[in-house]
Design an enzyme around this catalytic site. Structure first.
Site, PDB file in Angstrom:
ATOM      1  N   TYR A   1       3.516  -6.112  17.477  1.00 57.20           N
ATOM      2  CA  TYR A   1       3.776  -5.313  16.270  1.00 57.20           C
ATOM      3  C   TYR A   1       4.534  -4.034  16.624  1.00 57.20           C
ATOM      4  O   TYR A   1       5.580  -3.729  16.038  1.00 57.20           O
ATOM      5  CB  TYR A   1       2.467  -4.963  15.571  1.00 57.20           C
ATOM      6  CG  TYR A   1       2.613  -3.854  14.561  1.00 57.20           C
ATOM      7  CD1 TYR A   1       3.286  -4.066  13.367  1.00 57.20           C
ATOM      8  CD2 TYR A   1       2.095  -2.574  14.804  1.00 57.20           C
ATOM      9  CE1 TYR A   1       3.443  -3.041  12.440  1.00 57.20           C
ATOM     10  CE2 TYR A   1       2.247  -1.552  13.887  1.00 57.20           C
ATOM     11  CZ  TYR A   1       2.923  -1.778  12.712  1.00 57.20           C
ATOM     12  OH  TYR A   1       3.083  -0.774  11.803  1.00 57.20           O
TER      13      TYR A   1
ATOM     14  N   LYS B   1       8.620  -2.716  15.693  1.00 59.35           N
ATOM     15  CA  LYS B   1       9.023  -1.425  15.131  1.00 59.35           C
ATOM     16  C   LYS B   1      10.000  -0.713  16.059  1.00 59.35           C
ATOM     17  O   LYS B   1      10.995  -0.127  15.611  1.00 59.35           O
ATOM     18  CB  LYS B   1       7.787  -0.561  14.882  1.00 59.35           C
ATOM     19  CG  LYS B   1       6.867  -1.059  13.782  1.00 59.35           C
ATOM     20  CD  LYS B   1       7.536  -0.967  12.423  1.00 59.35           C
ATOM     21  CE  LYS B   1       6.566  -1.254  11.294  1.00 59.35           C
ATOM     22  NZ  LYS B   1       7.185  -1.155   9.959  1.00 59.35           N
TER      23      LYS B   1
ATOM     24  N   ARG C   1      -8.534   9.876  15.925  1.00 57.17           N
ATOM     25  CA  ARG C   1      -7.286   9.427  15.323  1.00 57.17           C
ATOM     26  C   ARG C   1      -6.832  10.416  14.247  1.00 57.17           C
ATOM     27  O   ARG C   1      -7.636  11.126  13.645  1.00 57.17           O
ATOM     28  CB  ARG C   1      -7.459   8.032  14.693  1.00 57.17           C
ATOM     29  CG  ARG C   1      -7.746   6.933  15.704  1.00 57.17           C
ATOM     30  CD  ARG C   1      -6.560   6.650  16.602  1.00 57.17           C
ATOM     31  NE  ARG C   1      -6.808   5.563  17.536  1.00 57.17           N
ATOM     32  CZ  ARG C   1      -7.275   5.715  18.778  1.00 57.17           C
ATOM     33  NH1 ARG C   1      -7.552   6.935  19.226  1.00 57.17           N
ATOM     34  NH2 ARG C   1      -7.451   4.679  19.571  1.00 57.17           N
TER      35      ARG C   1
ATOM     36  N   ALA D   1       6.634  -4.684   6.128  1.00 51.17           N
ATOM     37  CA  ALA D   1       6.320  -5.214   7.463  1.00 51.17           C
ATOM     38  C   ALA D   1       4.928  -5.837   7.480  1.00 51.17           C
ATOM     39  O   ALA D   1       4.061  -5.470   6.694  1.00 51.17           O
ATOM     40  CB  ALA D   1       6.384  -4.092   8.504  1.00 51.17           C
TER      41      ALA D   1
ATOM     42  N   GLY E   1       1.909  -7.846  -1.041  1.00 50.36           N
ATOM     43  CA  GLY E   1       1.860  -6.833  -2.090  1.00 50.36           C
ATOM     44  C   GLY E   1       1.103  -7.281  -3.325  1.00 50.36           C
ATOM     45  O   GLY E   1       0.707  -8.444  -3.463  1.00 50.36           O
TER      46      GLY E   1
ATOM     47  N   ASN F   1       8.251  -9.665  -2.023  1.00 50.81           N
ATOM     48  CA  ASN F   1       8.007 -11.103  -2.158  1.00 50.81           C
ATOM     49  C   ASN F   1       6.555 -11.415  -2.492  1.00 50.81           C
ATOM     50  O   ASN F   1       6.188 -12.588  -2.652  1.00 50.81           O
ATOM     51  CB  ASN F   1       8.441 -11.864  -0.901  1.00 50.81           C
ATOM     52  CG  ASN F   1       7.670 -11.439   0.346  1.00 50.81           C
ATOM     53  OD1 ASN F   1       6.674 -10.716   0.277  1.00 50.81           O
ATOM     54  ND2 ASN F   1       8.134 -11.902   1.509  1.00 50.81           N
ATOM     55  N   LEU F   2       5.711 -10.388  -2.578  1.00 49.34           N
ATOM     56  CA  LEU F   2       4.290 -10.487  -2.951  1.00 49.34           C
ATOM     57  C   LEU F   2       3.464 -11.311  -1.975  1.00 49.34           C
ATOM     58  O   LEU F   2       2.365 -11.764  -2.328  1.00 49.34           O
ATOM     59  CB  LEU F   2       4.134 -11.041  -4.376  1.00 49.34           C
ATOM     60  CG  LEU F   2       4.742 -10.181  -5.498  1.00 49.34           C
ATOM     61  CD1 LEU F   2       4.468 -10.824  -6.858  1.00 49.34           C
ATOM     62  CD2 LEU F   2       4.216  -8.760  -5.469  1.00 49.34           C
TER      63      LEU F   2
ATOM     64  N   SER G   1       6.060   3.347  13.167  1.00 48.47           N
ATOM     65  CA  SER G   1       4.648   3.503  13.532  1.00 48.47           C
ATOM     66  C   SER G   1       4.518   4.268  14.838  1.00 48.47           C
ATOM     67  O   SER G   1       5.387   4.179  15.717  1.00 48.47           O
ATOM     68  CB  SER G   1       4.006   2.115  13.677  1.00 48.47           C
ATOM     69  OG  SER G   1       2.750   2.202  14.314  1.00 48.47           O
TER      70      SER G   1
ATOM     71  N   TYR H   1       0.814  -1.215   0.000  1.00 50.51           N
ATOM     72  CA  TYR H   1       0.000   0.000   0.000  1.00 50.51           C
ATOM     73  C   TYR H   1       0.854   1.274   0.000  1.00 50.51           C
ATOM     74  O   TYR H   1       0.820   2.066  -0.953  1.00 50.51           O
ATOM     75  CB  TYR H   1      -0.936  -0.022   1.209  1.00 50.51           C
ATOM     76  CG  TYR H   1      -1.747   1.229   1.427  1.00 50.51           C
ATOM     77  CD1 TYR H   1      -2.352   1.890   0.369  1.00 50.51           C
ATOM     78  CD2 TYR H   1      -1.918   1.740   2.720  1.00 50.51           C
ATOM     79  CE1 TYR H   1      -3.103   3.040   0.577  1.00 50.51           C
ATOM     80  CE2 TYR H   1      -2.673   2.880   2.937  1.00 50.51           C
ATOM     81  CZ  TYR H   1      -3.266   3.531   1.866  1.00 50.51           C
ATOM     82  OH  TYR H   1      -4.000   4.666   2.090  1.00 50.51           O
TER      83      TYR H   1
END
Length: 330
Positions: free
Chosen positions: A141, A145, A221, A75, A36, A32-33, A117, A11
């Site tokens: 997660y 990071k 947010r 990630a 993606g 590596n798809l 993040s 994205y």
């Protein structure tokens, strides 16, 4: 410059590829798809379907493509999944990043841009969030990071490499004209979920809690357009010419929107209803989270071009309306 965009079919990475082209750089995509979409890569852009763990191939690409700088977007981002399967996230987000950094050293590439993040700051931080706040992640997660941020601190000091860390708030929107956009499976982000309801792909959505200490009782947010994020990354390139430099920036508009505001705006932009049900609060959801991006504005000259939530949602709606099945409709 020749820029290796790791995760360039994802994205944010795919939007950065196009912004690199606009800025006059040459993007090269490595992905590596697993997450993606090859369809998101512009025609003519060099693409390598390679996993970061394959160090010999990564080193070969870094050398053969004469790479000047590496941008890392590859990630796993699902917070809930990271708590259920932390090793999966540590392997991809930390171990493979270490492998990439080692490959860069072997190939003599010393400039690095890292997608971090705001979750590294944890739920105890008080908004607006700035770069001096301590790292206190509450999810696996977020911890992955934060761990890479610490690794980069040591690497810049030990190896003379330079790195820029960008902590996103809520990456949102799509490229102008609906050329590329957001296509996650599963989809966990608020704006595309609300749009899926408007498109009739979901019967309704859930609003988790409506008694927070906010104007309408729902969480606030900070939503920032994905192209604005990309432009900030590219603006850091000149600063990375100084060896041993570590830069950290929080990226957001600084103007948060509530869950109900998002729903209302999607209804206004789409002209369609977005029904929802109320559900109990989720653990870890803070009432309000938004960025203090003064440092990025001062040092990078960065100003978001999409300053309102409506302008962001309009681009997202254009993408989802023309690609209701995501890249299957590309």
């Amino acid at each position: 410059m020749n820029v290796l965009v790791v995760g360039g079919a994802g994205y944010i990475g795919s939007h950065c590829v196009r912004q690199l082209q606009v800025a006059g750089h040459t993007p090269i995509v490595l992905d590596n798809l697993v997450k993606g979409h090859k369809e998101s890569i512009p025609a003519g852009v060099s693409f390598h379907e390679v996993d970061l763990a394959d160090s010999p191939k990564v080193i070969e690409i870094l050398k053969s493509e004469d790479i000047d700088i590496v941008m890392h977007f590859a990630a796993f981002i699902e917070v809930g999944e990271s708590m259920q399967d932390p090793l999966k996230h540590y392997e991809n987000n930390v171990a493979k990043t270490i492998s990439l950094l080692k490959s860069m050293r072997e190939a003599g590439v010393n400039k690095f841009v890292f997608s971090s993040s705001c979750t590294v700051l944890g739920e105890e931080a008080e908004p607006p969030f700035n770069e001096t706040m301590p790292l206190r992640p509450i999810s696996a997660y977020g911890q992955t990071k934060a761990d890479v941020e610490v690794i980069l601190d040591y690497c810049t000091k030990a190896y003379g490499m330079s790195a820029a860390i960008f902590r996103y708030f809520n990456a949102s929107g799509a490229a102008e004209g609906g050329i590329i956009g957001e296509d996650h499976s599963p989809e966990t982000h608020l704006i595309p979920i609300a749009i899926q309801v408007a498109l009739g792909q979901r019967e309704k959505m859930m609003v988790f809690g409506n008694d927070y200490p906010t104007p309408d009782g729902t969480c606030l947010r900070d939503y920032v357009h994905v192209d604005d994020l990309s432009r900030a990354h590219i603006a850091a390139f000149p600063l990375l010419e100084e060896k041993g430099r570590l830069l950290t920036y929080n990226l957001g508009t600084g103007t948060p929107a509530s869950v109900l505001e998002i729903i209302k705006t999607v209804e206004e932009v789409s002209g369609r209803p977005v029904p929802y049900d109320l559900a109990p609060k989720r653990a870890g959801d803070v009432p309000s989270a938004y960025a203090d991006s003064a440092k990025a504005k001062s040092e990078l000259g960065w100003t978001p071009q999409y300053g309102t939530i409506r302008s962001i949602i309009e681009t997202a709606w254009a993408w989802h309306q023309s690609h209701p099945r995501g890249y299957e409709d590309a």
